[in-house]
Design a protein around this motif. Structure first.
Motif, PDB file in Angstrom:
ATOM      1  N   ILE A  75       1.005  -1.127  -0.098  1.00 30.01           N
ATOM      2  CA  ILE A  75      -0.039  -0.093   0.124  1.00 30.01           C
ATOM      3  C   ILE A  75       0.790   1.289  -0.137  1.00 30.01           C
ATOM      4  O   ILE A  75       1.880   1.397   0.823  1.00 30.01           O
ATOM      5  CB  ILE A  75      -1.104   0.056   1.256  1.00 30.01           C
ATOM      6  CG1 ILE A  75      -1.910  -1.126   1.435  1.00 30.01           C
ATOM      7  CG2 ILE A  75      -1.674   1.489   1.253  1.00 30.01           C
ATOM      8  CD1 ILE A  75      -2.573  -1.203   2.527  1.00 30.01           C
ATOM      9  N   ASP A  76       0.567   2.097  -1.192  1.00 28.34           N
ATOM     10  CA  ASP A  76       1.404   3.269  -0.773  1.00 28.34           C
ATOM     11  C   ASP A  76       0.410   4.452  -1.033  1.00 28.34           C
ATOM     12  O   ASP A  76      -0.114   4.912  -2.089  1.00 28.34           O
ATOM     13  CB  ASP A  76       2.122   3.615  -2.319  1.00 28.34           C
ATOM     14  CG  ASP A  76       3.145   4.593  -2.424  1.00 28.34           C
ATOM     15  OD1 ASP A  76       3.021   5.723  -1.691  1.00 28.34           O
ATOM     16  OD2 ASP A  76       4.113   4.705  -3.447  1.00 28.34           O
ATOM     17  N   PRO A  77       0.181   5.052   0.119  1.00 24.06           N
ATOM     18  CA  PRO A  77      -0.823   5.972   0.225  1.00 24.06           C
ATOM     19  C   PRO A  77      -0.422   7.345  -0.448  1.00 24.06           C
ATOM     20  O   PRO A  77      -1.255   8.188  -1.124  1.00 24.06           O
ATOM     21  CB  PRO A  77      -0.976   6.218   1.893  1.00 24.06           C
ATOM     22  CG  PRO A  77      -0.010   5.559   2.672  1.00 24.06           C
ATOM     23  CD  PRO A  77       0.755   4.580   1.497  1.00 24.06           C
ATOM     24  N   SER A  81      -1.471   3.961  -4.356  1.00 24.11           N
ATOM     25  CA  SER A  81      -1.434   2.565  -5.068  1.00 24.11           C
ATOM     26  C   SER A  81      -1.785   1.559  -4.024  1.00 24.11           C
ATOM     27  O   SER A  81      -1.294   1.583  -2.954  1.00 24.11           O
ATOM     28  CB  SER A  81       0.021   2.517  -5.720  1.00 24.11           C
ATOM     29  OG  SER A  81       0.215   1.374  -5.938  1.00 24.11           O
ATOM     30  N   ILE A  82      -2.279   0.378  -4.524  1.00 22.60           N
ATOM     31  CA  ILE A  82      -2.425  -0.946  -3.897  1.00 22.60           C
ATOM     32  C   ILE A  82      -2.119  -2.039  -4.530  1.00 22.60           C
ATOM     33  O   ILE A  82      -2.546  -2.055  -5.629  1.00 22.60           O
ATOM     34  CB  ILE A  82      -3.849  -0.890  -3.090  1.00 22.60           C
ATOM     35  CG1 ILE A  82      -3.844  -2.148  -1.892  1.00 22.60           C
ATOM     36  CG2 ILE A  82      -4.982  -0.981  -3.839  1.00 22.60           C
ATOM     37  CD1 ILE A  82      -4.963  -1.809  -0.954  1.00 22.60           C
ATOM     38  N   THR A  83      -1.470  -2.925  -3.978  1.00 21.60           N
ATOM     39  CA  THR A  83      -1.219  -4.244  -4.733  1.00 21.60           C
ATOM     40  C   THR A  83      -1.553  -5.429  -4.067  1.00 21.60           C
ATOM     41  O   THR A  83      -1.527  -5.510  -2.831  1.00 21.60           O
ATOM     42  CB  THR A  83       0.315  -4.486  -5.026  1.00 21.60           C
ATOM     43  OG1 THR A  83       0.857  -3.388  -5.474  1.00 21.60           O
ATOM     44  CG2 THR A  83       0.525  -5.825  -5.713  1.00 21.60           C
ATOM     45  N   ILE A  99      -1.577 -11.194  -9.746  1.00 21.37           N
ATOM     46  CA  ILE A  99      -1.149  -9.897  -9.128  1.00 21.37           C
ATOM     47  C   ILE A  99      -2.156  -8.889  -9.624  1.00 21.37           C
ATOM     48  O   ILE A  99      -2.198  -8.618 -10.992  1.00 21.37           O
ATOM     49  CB  ILE A  99       0.092  -9.391  -8.977  1.00 21.37           C
ATOM     50  CG1 ILE A  99       0.941 -10.504  -8.022  1.00 21.37           C
ATOM     51  CG2 ILE A  99       0.366  -8.078  -8.297  1.00 21.37           C
ATOM     52  CD1 ILE A  99       2.451 -10.070  -8.165  1.00 21.37           C
ATOM     53  N   VAL A 100      -2.801  -8.065  -8.672  1.00 21.54           N
ATOM     54  CA  VAL A 100      -3.680  -7.081  -9.312  1.00 21.54           C
ATOM     55  C   VAL A 100      -3.219  -5.614  -8.591  1.00 21.54           C
ATOM     56  O   VAL A 100      -2.958  -5.709  -7.449  1.00 21.54           O
ATOM     57  CB  VAL A 100      -4.981  -7.204  -8.730  1.00 21.54           C
ATOM     58  CG1 VAL A 100      -6.181  -5.969  -9.092  1.00 21.54           C
ATOM     59  CG2 VAL A 100      -5.724  -8.327  -9.296  1.00 21.54           C
ATOM     60  N   LYS A 101      -2.737  -4.738  -9.365  1.00 26.19           N
ATOM     61  CA  LYS A 101      -2.520  -3.450  -8.954  1.00 26.19           C
ATOM     62  C   LYS A 101      -3.226  -2.427  -9.366  1.00 26.19           C
ATOM     63  O   LYS A 101      -3.555  -2.428 -10.496  1.00 26.19           O
ATOM     64  CB  LYS A 101      -0.962  -3.297  -9.136  1.00 26.19           C
ATOM     65  CG  LYS A 101      -0.136  -2.004  -8.766  1.00 26.19           C
ATOM     66  CD  LYS A 101       1.478  -2.184  -8.939  1.00 26.19           C
ATOM     67  CE  LYS A 101       1.868  -0.779  -8.233  1.00 26.19           C
ATOM     68  NZ  LYS A 101       2.958  -0.395  -8.661  1.00 26.19           N
ATOM     69  N   ILE A 102      -3.591  -1.311  -8.398  1.00 25.75           N
ATOM     70  CA  ILE A 102      -4.572  -0.420  -8.821  1.00 25.75           C
ATOM     71  C   ILE A 102      -3.620   1.139  -8.413  1.00 25.75           C
ATOM     72  O   ILE A 102      -3.171   0.942  -7.021  1.00 25.75           O
ATOM     73  CB  ILE A 102      -5.550  -0.319  -7.989  1.00 25.75           C
ATOM     74  CG1 ILE A 102      -6.413  -1.624  -8.253  1.00 25.75           C
ATOM     75  CG2 ILE A 102      -6.632   0.788  -8.395  1.00 25.75           C
ATOM     76  CD1 ILE A 102      -7.379  -1.878  -7.303  1.00 25.75           C
ATOM     77  N   ASP A 103      -3.212   1.954  -9.399  1.00 27.03           N
ATOM     78  CA  ASP A 103      -2.645   2.974  -9.038  1.00 27.03           C
ATOM     79  C   ASP A 103      -3.617   4.386  -9.426  1.00 27.03           C
ATOM     80  O   ASP A 103      -4.175   4.182 -10.741  1.00 27.03           O
ATOM     81  CB  ASP A 103      -1.464   3.454 -10.248  1.00 27.03           C
ATOM     82  CG  ASP A 103      -0.248   2.262  -9.536  1.00 27.03           C
ATOM     83  OD1 ASP A 103       0.422   2.409  -8.505  1.00 27.03           O
ATOM     84  OD2 ASP A 103       0.064   1.387 -10.431  1.00 27.03           O
ATOM     85  N   VAL A 104      -3.888   5.221  -8.641  1.00 24.50           N
ATOM     86  CA  VAL A 104      -4.673   6.002  -8.784  1.00 24.50           C
ATOM     87  C   VAL A 104      -4.132   7.495  -8.736  1.00 24.50           C
ATOM     88  O   VAL A 104      -3.510   7.919  -7.845  1.00 24.50           O
ATOM     89  CB  VAL A 104      -5.898   6.325  -7.826  1.00 24.50           C
ATOM     90  CG1 VAL A 104      -7.164   7.000  -8.498  1.00 24.50           C
ATOM     91  CG2 VAL A 104      -6.577   4.770  -7.602  1.00 24.50           C
TER      92      VAL A 104
END
Length: 152
Positions: A75-77, A81-83, A99-104
């Protein structure tokens, strides 16, 4: 076997922080927003929003009820980003790893959700998870509509 990666961007009206906060800290609320796609999200171990936590998603993909048990890997607040790493469930019938990664990222008044699915197939004839990427995109749009309609 083949390793691969599929990616998509979803334009959002909600802020990057708001969108990330739901996936990170309140993913169990997503089933209220997309009940036809996400039936439920349960915390199996750890705490919501903490690395190392185990989350189990019950979802319907391609017309079938499925389960994905995922570990929150990172988790990178700061970068919203969350993986997640899939550790059990239907995806592992076809993929050795998933692996699912979401970067906003903030964009104008809204943001862009960048989804990355990284995987290793168990067999060469396993399809690339493009339909799952579309599923992620649809859930993102439904969540975005929910977040922006309740801001009024």
């Amino acid at each position: 076997m083949g390793t691969g990666k599929v990616e998509t961007d979803v334009e959002l009206k909600a802020s990057a922080e708001k969108f990330h906060e739901v996936f990170c800290g309140r993913p169990h609320h997503i089933s209220n927003v997309s009940p036809d796609k996400i039936q439920g999200v349960e915390l199996h171990d750890g705490e919501w929003g903490k690395e190392g936590s185990i989350i189990c998603w019950s979802y319907v993909h391609d017309g079938e009820a499925k389960i994905a048990k995922e570990k929150v890997e990172a988790i990178d607040p700061k970068n919203n980003s969350i993986t997640f790493r899939v550790i059990e469930g239907d995806l592992l019938k076809e993929y050795k790893s998933f692996i699912v990664k979401i970067d906003v990222t903030p964009k104008g008044e809204g943001s862009v959700a960048h989804w990355t699915l990284e995987y290793e197939k168990l067999k060469d004839d396993v399809p690339h998870p493009e339909t799952l990427l579309g599923f992620c995109s649809e859930v993102s749009k439904e969540l975005d509509n929910h977040l922006t309609s309740t801001q009024a």
